[in-house]
Enzyme design. Structure first.
Site, PDB file in Angstrom:
ATOM      1  N   GLN A 126       0.866  -1.684  -0.189  1.00 37.10           N
ATOM      2  CA  GLN A 126       0.236  -0.257   0.096  1.00 37.10           C
ATOM      3  C   GLN A 126       0.933   1.217  -0.163  1.00 37.10           C
ATOM      4  OE1 GLN A 126      -1.232   1.437   3.374  1.00 37.10           O
ATOM      5  NE2 GLN A 126      -3.652   1.031   3.115  1.00 37.10           N
ATOM      6  N   SER A 161       4.759  -1.717   4.296  1.00 38.87           N
ATOM      7  CA  SER A 161       4.960  -3.216   4.371  1.00 38.87           C
ATOM      8  C   SER A 161       4.656  -4.045   3.416  1.00 38.87           C
ATOM      9  CB  SER A 161       3.637  -3.303   5.826  1.00 38.87           C
ATOM     10  OG  SER A 161       2.564  -2.905   5.434  1.00 38.87           O
ATOM     11  N   GLU A 244      -8.813  -0.873   7.108  1.00 41.61           N
ATOM     12  CA  GLU A 244      -7.682  -1.478   8.092  1.00 41.61           C
ATOM     13  C   GLU A 244      -7.822  -1.138   9.603  1.00 41.61           C
ATOM     14  OE1 GLU A 244      -3.257  -0.010   7.067  1.00 41.61           O
ATOM     15  OE2 GLU A 244      -4.891   2.001   7.827  1.00 41.61           O
TER      16      GLU A 244
END
Lengths: 397, 361
Positions: A126, A161, A244
């Protein structure tokens, strides 16, 4: 209030339990990992086939195609936790990109990306935060300049990440430099192998690099890779940020962690006394158990609200703030209860739980900050939940 | 699977809140708190009329036959209104003791009168739940009670007492029984009077339900005190938020400052999960008995901690006005303060919570 399950639901629970018992060999060795290995891919395919992963994603896009049934989803989660079996992949591609594509993606984008993403064949990262755009995400500056059919992208992202393992990135870029802050952003997909991308691991206090920095130098991406329309990226991204935040406060995971802590305190001894028999430590444990229970029941309340279609209201707004803090506090008590042993970190004869309590304590501080800091969460609770006025905007500081 | 309050339950709670607004506004609360001779008879009559006195009493005895969740929703409304007078002991724990441990004859004699609001019952179980202090404790022998009980609910006005002895047995004592004397214990919270009751070979009838009944009274008491705090704390937050939207300093409403806004957010973030915990504890009391004691303990201890945080933070949001008698916020502050200590403070309750689930001896 009636928490009993119907016979059909009890039967479904038995079915899940039976599946997990019959397939223990598939997952006993552990199948997780940010770059799925063959065993993990096979497990994921099996879960989709059974309807235990990608349950409500339409068959046409590679899912199981069931009607949404929150209760069954919950039963699956509970049984997998109970059996210690890995759930289906919960990477950012699956939890954030797939819902986004389902909501606003073109038919071509859905067909091309959802199936391989669900199966773990395509791994995503992302590209949201930037060095200069954290809590104020909409001020992001990575620019995408039109060049024929393409955009030329330059800038950098941070806190990315799995960037080193990812095949693809879903990225927020500024395509309309003259538009207002929130109206100039587009949500765009491109391969991480595109020339001009450099990934640098970002080592954190845990000692490992859970995140990366990503640098873009004249990265050429076709304009057709925009999702949800040019200049609509802020709204596209916001639709999935809530997914999220929900993920970050999952009460099932917190409950599992509390159980580990209780086991630790029942089995570890100092001067022959169990850790749990220390009244101060026991008192702290009970404080956390009450909080875990409260968040678990809060979760059941949210579940009911989503089943009946009622707005979750305040009960939903507090989950990220409270859940992340609670996880951190559980790790903190484990460290404190272990005393001197609690500081050990590298493998050795005295290390407990592979050093995971310290790792969690440090990593979870990152989760309190990431995905909307605790302070931003409080702004959201106060402004959206309590209708308190926003901070007045200053012309400049 | 349904984790929510039914429309009927919500309606009952809202209707009770309206009744309380009518008969027990802040001015009425002030009069009650300021005058020891004021027994709040008008308020109690209105609540009896509403059905509160018979809330958990079976219909055959003239009650509404609700479960503990119904009582918890009522307690929440009473805490929100800082309602003066009997409820916890008189309308819930005493009838519960009769329901669980009383004989048919005892039930038939007392439950209809309690339901009708004709008899107020005091409850003396503090020593058995929160621990014995200052030589308190009651012993039973040959149908007579001797000793003293502290923190007895509605001790000065009770017509009847439910008393736990040191062995955990329950007894029924008439208010006019020989050798019974009572005196007031004045706490911070003047809306719910407490007292000391001394027994000198006072005749008593046993309630033969035994230990199980006492534990049930404890669990119900913990849950309802938590529910009362839930209601009172929610009102403190509402008042703080309203004040933060009106009060202007430095040319802005103070609620636009993050320092103030975050205090409000922290309060509600702490309280909202308590709501689910209290609901569940009350539900478990009737429908998931294996979990009832532990969830009641956690509801009591945790809501008490959250209540204390909210009581002081909401007061701070009001600035200097928060601590004045004029504003009256202190009635809620003190209500929460009493709920925290009654039937055991959080530390004691947490120690019991660990024992209840077998984690410690």
């Amino acid at each position: 209030m009636d928490l009993k399950l119907t016979p059909q639901m009890e039967a479904f629970r038995e079915e899940v339990r039976g599946f997990l018992a019959a397939h223990r060999d598939h997952y006993a060795g552990g199948v997780a990992g940010s770059r799925p290995r063959e065993a993990a891919l096979e497990w994921q395919r099996l879960l989709i086939e059974q309807g235990y992963a990608a349950r409500t994603i339409p068959k046409a896009y590679g899912g199981y195609g069931a009607e949404p049934d929150i209760l069954k989803t919950r039963i699956i989660a509970e049984e997998f936790t109970r059996a210690g079996a890995p759930r289906g992949f919960a990477n950012q591609g699956i939890s954030m990109l797939v819902p986004t594509l389902l909501e606003v993606g073109s038919e071509e984008q859905k067909t091309r990306w959802i199936g391989p993403t669900l199966r773990g064949e395509v791994v995503w990262c992302q590209g949201y935060s930037e060095p200069g755009a954290g809590s104020d995400l909409a001020s992001l500056q990575t620019k995408a300049v039109e060049d024929g059919e393409d955009f030329i992208i330059s800038g950098s992202k941070i806190w990315t990440s799995t960037a080193a393992q990812a095949d693809m990135i879903f990225c927020l870029v500024r395509t309309e430099p003259d538009a207002a802050k929130h109206d100039g952003i587009s949500y765009i997909l491109f391969p991480m192998t595109t020339p001009g991308i450099e990934v640098r691991p970002l080592k954190t206090m845990t000692g490992s690099a859970e995140f990366n920095e990503v640098f873009f130098t004249d990265v050429r991406v076709p304009q057709s890779a925009v999702v949800g329309g040019r200049g609509r990226g802020w709204f596209v991204a916001n639709a999935t940020l809530k997914h999220e935040r929900g993920m970050l406060g999952d009460p099932n995971a917190t409950e599992a962690r509390l159980h580990s802590l209780i086991e630790l305190m029942k089995t570890e001894r100092v001067d022959g006394e169990r850790l749990i028999d220390n009244p101060v430590m026991c008192d702290r444990l009970m404080q956390l158990q009450a909080r875990v229970m409260a968040m678990k029941f809060n979760g059941l309340r949210l579940l009911t609200a989503s089943m009946t279609g009622e707005p979750a209201g305040m009960a939903g707004l507090v989950v990220k703030l409270q859940g992340c803090e609670l996880n951190h506090q559980i790790a903190a008590l484990a460290i404190d209860a272990l005393g001197e042993l609690g500081v050990l970190y590298e493998d050795g004869p005295h290390l407990r739980a592979k050093g995971s309590w310290q790792w969690n304590y440090m990593f979870d501080l990152g989760l309190i900050i990431g995905g909307g800091t605790a302070q931003i969460q409080k702004n959201i609770i106060a402004e959206r939940g309590l209708a308190l006025p926003r901070e007045p905007k200053l012309a400049s500081v | 699977m349904d984790f929510s309050i039914t429309p009927d339950q919500r309606l009952m709670q809202e209707s009770l809140a309206r009744t309380l607004a009518d008969v027990s506004g802040l001015e009425r609360v002030r009069r009650f708190a300021g005058d020891p001779a004021d027994k709040g008879a008008d308020v109690y009559a209105a609540l009896a009329d509403f059905g509160l006195t018979g809330l958990i009493i079976p219909e055959e005895y003239g009650g509404l036959g609700l479960g503990l969740l119904g009582a918890a929703l009522a307690a929440e409304a009473l805490g929100a209104a800082v309602a003066p007078g009997p409820f916890l002991g008189a309308c819930v724990l005493a009838p519960l003791a009769l329901r669980l441990a009383g004989s048919k004859a005892q039930q038939g004699e007392w439950l209809p009168k309690i339901a009708a609001g004709q008899v107020v019952a005091g409850v003396a179980i503090a020593e058995q739940v929160a621990g014995a202090r200052d030589g308190a404790g009651v012993t039973a022998s040959g149908g007579k009670l001797t000793g003293k009980a502290l923190f007895v609910t509605d001790a000065l006005i009770a017509d009847l007492f439910i008393v736990a002895d040191q062995a955990g047995g329950l007894h029924l004592v008439r208010g006019d029984a020989a050798g019974l004397t009572r005196s007031a214990m004045i706490s911070i919270d003047l809306t719910r009077p407490l007292g000391e009751v001394v027994f000198a070979a006072t005749p008593a009838e046993p309630l033969d339900g035994g230990d199980g009944a006492l534990a049930a009274l404890r669990d119900a008491g913990w849950t309802l005190l938590a529910a009362d705090t839930l209601g009172a704390a929610q009102v403190m937050i509402d008042k703080a938020v309203d004040y933060a939207k009106e009060r202007r300093q430095f040319g802005r409403v103070i609620g636009s400052f993050q320092a103030v806004k975050h205090m409000c957010a922290e309060m509600i973030a702490e309280l909202e999960p308590c709501r689910s915990l209290v609901w569940y504890a009350a539900y478990a009391f009737d429908d998931a008995p294996d979990e009832a004691s532990l969830t009641a303990a956690h509801a009591k201890a945790h809501t008490s901690e959250v209540g204390r945080f909210i009581a002081r933070t909401a007061t701070e949001v009001h600035g200097g006005m928060g601590i004045t008698d004029l504003l009256g916020l202190h009635f809620w502050f003190k209500r929460i303060g009493l709920n925290r200590q009654l039937l055991g403070g959080p530390e004691r309750v947490r120690r019991l919570a660990a024992q209840i689930q077998g984690l410690t001896a």
